[in-house]
Design an enzyme around this catalytic site. Sequence first.
Site, PDB file in Angstrom:
ATOM      1  N   LYS A  95      29.421  41.162  46.919  1.00 53.58           N
ATOM      2  CA  LYS A  95      30.231  42.000  46.025  1.00 53.58           C
ATOM      3  C   LYS A  95      29.574  42.048  44.644  1.00 53.58           C
ATOM      4  CE  LYS A  95      35.004  42.850  44.540  1.00 53.58           C
ATOM      5  NZ  LYS A  95      34.900  44.283  44.911  1.00 53.58           N
ATOM      6  N   HIS A 108      35.690  36.668  46.869  1.00 54.01           N
ATOM      7  CA  HIS A 108      35.111  37.668  47.769  1.00 54.01           C
ATOM      8  C   HIS A 108      33.750  37.188  48.276  1.00 54.01           C
ATOM      9  CE1 HIS A 108      38.137  40.343  45.989  1.00 54.01           C
ATOM     10  NE2 HIS A 108      37.955  41.112  47.043  1.00 54.01           N
TER      11      HIS A 108
END
Length: 271
Positions: free
Chosen positions: A162, A158
Amino acid sequence: MADMKLCITGAGGRMGAALISAIANTDGIVVHSALERKGSRTIGQDAGILAGLGTIGTIINDNIEQALEGVEGIIDFTIPAASVALAQKAAERSLVHIIGTTGCDDEDENAFAKAAKQGARIVKSGNMSLGVNLLSVLVKKGAQALGEEFDIEILEMHHNQKIDAPSGTALLLGEAAAAGREINLQENAVKSRDGITGKRKTGTIGFATLRGGSVIGEHTVIFAGPSERIELSHIAQDRSLFANGALTAALWAKEQPKGFYSMLDVLGLNT
């Protein structure tokens, strides 16, 4: 039939903008209010302008009671503490509550289940996309079909903003694999490896986490056998897929009795 009135939480963020944009292109649903955390620089701004739509007349505020007045549902991609508080409000008002928040612990999950029993219609998932939920079904079937000689590893990547790991989607896929093997994920998950770890323990489910750049979400489940390897992957290319899934869930939940549901229920994939 009147449009379903929704409160969008985290309305000033990237996911909030994706949701507001998706609602503009979805029949049967409207943005009724927009909520942000106290102190957010987006409070007082028009939610439509932040989403790139122009003025829609919905001003972002930080007052929960005001934001929930007159709504039928909440779309919530925030943080666990905020989601728990919103679930309690949803129970009090018999609202639909769509939860895409990740990083929740067992105490949070128990709070959601309690809210669902008290009157909320909650749909919660580590990922709202059709593709990921279909992938979870395939992972479960793969884990059922392949014996313990096939090691299971879950790789996810990601963006660098995050804050939780492994991702909610990775854990969703891990739960699917554990269900296929009829084991408890928490007792068999290996979420980090460092130093002299010894050989891999048979039957465990490993997780590997990558973070960098602006990656929206990439997940691969690896079944590694003695002489072959099977890989099942999903790549998210736009946040709109999560937004569209959440809106589909909201419209579905509107017609359901109080309860705690998953995207597998929404998509008819719960086997």
